[in-house]
Design an enzyme around this catalytic site. Sequence first.
Site, PDB file in Angstrom:
ATOM      1  N   GLN A  86     -16.160   7.538  12.004  1.00  0.00           N
ATOM      2  CA  GLN A  86     -15.087   6.529  12.120  1.00  0.00           C
ATOM      3  C   GLN A  86     -15.062   5.865  13.498  1.00  0.00           C
ATOM      4  OE1 GLN A  86     -11.315   8.364  10.770  1.00  0.00           O
ATOM      5  NE2 GLN A  86     -11.636   7.236   8.862  1.00  0.00           N
TER       6      GLN A  86
ATOM      7  N   GLY B 153       0.823  -1.212   0.000  1.00  0.00           N
ATOM      8  CA  GLY B 153       0.000   0.000   0.000  1.00  0.00           C
ATOM      9  C   GLY B 153       0.855   1.259   0.000  1.00  0.00           C
TER      10      GLY B 153
ATOM     11  N   TYR C 202     -13.071   2.633  13.098  1.00  0.00           N
ATOM     12  CA  TYR C 202     -11.636   2.861  12.807  1.00  0.00           C
ATOM     13  C   TYR C 202     -10.938   3.497  14.015  1.00  0.00           C
ATOM     14  CZ  TYR C 202      -7.605   4.696  10.104  1.00  0.00           C
ATOM     15  OH  TYR C 202      -6.346   5.014   9.624  1.00  0.00           O
TER      16      TYR C 202
ATOM     17  N   TYR D  48      -2.744  13.238   8.342  1.00  0.00           N
ATOM     18  CA  TYR D  48      -3.207  13.015   6.972  1.00  0.00           C
ATOM     19  C   TYR D  48      -1.999  12.926   6.046  1.00  0.00           C
ATOM     20  CZ  TYR D  48      -7.841  13.692   8.739  1.00  0.00           C
ATOM     21  OH  TYR D  48      -9.006  13.533   9.443  1.00  0.00           O
TER      22      TYR D  48
ATOM     23  N   ALA E 189      -1.073  -2.881   8.065  1.00  0.00           N
ATOM     24  CA  ALA E 189      -2.282  -3.142   7.258  1.00  0.00           C
ATOM     25  C   ALA E 189      -3.478  -2.445   7.898  1.00  0.00           C
ATOM     26  CB  ALA E 189      -2.539  -4.645   7.161  1.00  0.00           C
ATOM     27  N   GLY E 190      -4.265  -1.804   7.068  1.00  0.00           N
ATOM     28  CA  GLY E 190      -5.434  -1.115   7.611  1.00  0.00           C
ATOM     29  C   GLY E 190      -6.480  -0.883   6.550  1.00  0.00           C
TER      30      GLY E 190
HETATM   31  P1  NAD Z   1      -3.432   1.662   1.762  1.00  0.00           P
HETATM   32  O1  NAD Z   1      -4.853   1.303   1.531  1.00  0.00           O
HETATM   33  O2  NAD Z   1      -2.645   2.245   0.650  1.00  0.00           O
HETATM   34  O3  NAD Z   1      -2.629   0.402   2.317  1.00  0.00           O
HETATM   35  C1  NAD Z   1      -3.181  -0.534   3.215  1.00  0.00           C
HETATM   36  C2  NAD Z   1      -2.744  -1.907   2.748  1.00  0.00           C
HETATM   37  O4  NAD Z   1      -3.258  -2.892   3.664  1.00  0.00           O
HETATM   38  C3  NAD Z   1      -3.283  -2.259   1.362  1.00  0.00           C
HETATM   39  O5  NAD Z   1      -2.208  -2.607   0.507  1.00  0.00           O
HETATM   40  C4  NAD Z   1      -4.229  -3.427   1.623  1.00  0.00           C
HETATM   41  O6  NAD Z   1      -4.275  -4.378   0.563  1.00  0.00           O
HETATM   42  C5  NAD Z   1      -3.617  -4.023   2.893  1.00  0.00           C
HETATM   43  N1  NAD Z   1      -4.584  -4.860   3.596  1.00  0.00           N
HETATM   44  C6  NAD Z   1      -5.871  -4.562   3.879  1.00  0.00           C
HETATM   45  N2  NAD Z   1      -6.450  -5.608   4.496  1.00  0.00           N
HETATM   46  C7  NAD Z   1      -5.504  -6.572   4.626  1.00  0.00           C
HETATM   47  C8  NAD Z   1      -5.503  -7.874   5.162  1.00  0.00           C
HETATM   48  N3  NAD Z   1      -6.613  -8.397   5.716  1.00  0.00           N
HETATM   49  N4  NAD Z   1      -4.364  -8.608   5.097  1.00  0.00           N
HETATM   50  C9  NAD Z   1      -3.241  -8.095   4.526  1.00  0.00           C
HETATM   51  N5  NAD Z   1      -3.188  -6.853   4.005  1.00  0.00           N
HETATM   52  C10 NAD Z   1      -4.310  -6.102   4.047  1.00  0.00           C
HETATM   53  O7  NAD Z   1      -3.446   2.631   3.024  1.00  0.00           O
HETATM   54  P2  NAD Z   1      -2.271   3.527   3.637  1.00  0.00           P
HETATM   55  O8  NAD Z   1      -2.693   4.925   3.522  1.00  0.00           O
HETATM   56  O9  NAD Z   1      -0.960   3.118   3.098  1.00  0.00           O
HETATM   57  O10 NAD Z   1      -2.392   3.143   5.189  1.00  0.00           O
HETATM   58  C11 NAD Z   1      -1.457   2.300   5.851  1.00  0.00           C
HETATM   59  C12 NAD Z   1      -1.758   2.348   7.349  1.00  0.00           C
HETATM   60  O11 NAD Z   1      -1.629   3.691   7.828  1.00  0.00           O
HETATM   61  C13 NAD Z   1      -3.169   1.899   7.711  1.00  0.00           C
HETATM   62  O12 NAD Z   1      -3.145   1.155   8.910  1.00  0.00           O
HETATM   63  C14 NAD Z   1      -3.890   3.206   7.925  1.00  0.00           C
HETATM   64  O13 NAD Z   1      -4.991   3.057   8.780  1.00  0.00           O
HETATM   65  C15 NAD Z   1      -2.799   4.060   8.515  1.00  0.00           C
HETATM   66  N6  NAD Z   1      -3.006   5.489   8.363  1.00  0.00           N
HETATM   67  C16 NAD Z   1      -2.993   6.078   7.124  1.00  0.00           C
HETATM   68  C17 NAD Z   1      -3.180   7.450   7.033  1.00  0.00           C
HETATM   69  C18 NAD Z   1      -3.164   8.164   5.706  1.00  0.00           C
HETATM   70  O14 NAD Z   1      -3.357   9.382   5.689  1.00  0.00           O
HETATM   71  N7  NAD Z   1      -2.925   7.494   4.586  1.00  0.00           N
HETATM   72  C19 NAD Z   1      -3.385   8.214   8.180  1.00  0.00           C
HETATM   73  C20 NAD Z   1      -3.395   7.583   9.415  1.00  0.00           C
HETATM   74  C21 NAD Z   1      -3.185   6.218   9.489  1.00  0.00           C
END
Ligand code: NAD
Length: 246
Positions: free
Chosen positions: A149, A13, A152, A184, A88-89
């Site tokens: 959320q 991701g 979440y 963000y 993962a999220g």
């Molecule tokens: P993203 O969607 O690009 O990446 C998340 C990845 O997790 C994806 O590749 C998805 O396929 C994988 N995934 C989902 N379910 C899964 C499972 N059951 N098993 C294995 N893999 C799984 O999102 P991101 O923005 O890169 O976010 C990464 C982390 O950072 C997450 O935990 C998210 O909650 C956290 N986060 C992101 C932000 C932001 O602004 N992007 C802010 C705060 C927190």
Amino acid sequence: MSKRIAMVTGGIGGLGTAICRALAAAGRTVIAVDLDSRADRLAAFRTEVNGLDIHFAAADVSDHASCGALVRGIEDTHGSLAILVNNAGITRDSTLRKMSRGQWDEVLDVNLGSAFNLCAHAIGPMQARGFGRVVNISSVSGQTGNFGQANYAAAKAGLLGFSMSLAREVAGKGITVNSVSPGYIETAMTAAMPAEVLARICASIPAGRIGQPGDIARTVAFLSHDDAGYITGANIPVNGGLFMAA
Ligand code: NAD
């Protein structure tokens, strides 16, 4: 000393890819773990990390038994797992009145249950070897809550309590457990937000900009360094000043 082995869940991701690259640049052998259902993204990831010591393993980290097989498989193939990044999220946003039990369960299982699943299988061997670095990716939403959320934010706040508790249990065995709470960050997750909502949020960030994946990746690389052994049970906010707390 041989290269330390690192696992990054959600590794293909937006943030995951940046974390994998930062850990590889820090001299780690990295295994990106993700669902194998995203063929296009996986192909792009392979191109982006071509030539680096980064490998891919498919697993659903919300499944407890799969996580056991995953940890054993990585240890058999690559060697002792030293660094675990639970990244993962997913989001399934909805106001509470409209939120289904399925939306609640899915978000809790992937964002919080996965950290339990992997730590449950990885911590024992780390304790036996006397070294480990666990970094859990939480969110500013877990610190402040966020409209729509409840699922979440509950999962991300749960990760903070999970990290502090586990940190106390394993601190005497050379293992640190910390959280990183991004604000963000410019990824697909934030690109999916309505533009006017994102513009309003950016205007409220003291740093005056949205974060970049590298901002998170460098923090994870720092916390997983051998020299960061006296930092444990901490939560590092990486949010441009959006939320500050003593
Ligand atoms: P993203 O969607 O690009 O990446 C998340 C990845 O997790 C994806 O590749 C998805 O396929 C994988 N995934 C989902 N379910 C899964 C499972 N059951 N098993 C294995 N893999 C799984 O999102 P991101 O923005 O890169 O976010 C990464 C982390 O950072 C997450 O935990 C998210 O909650 C956290 N986060 C992101 C932000 C932001 O602004 N992007 C802010 C705060 C927190």
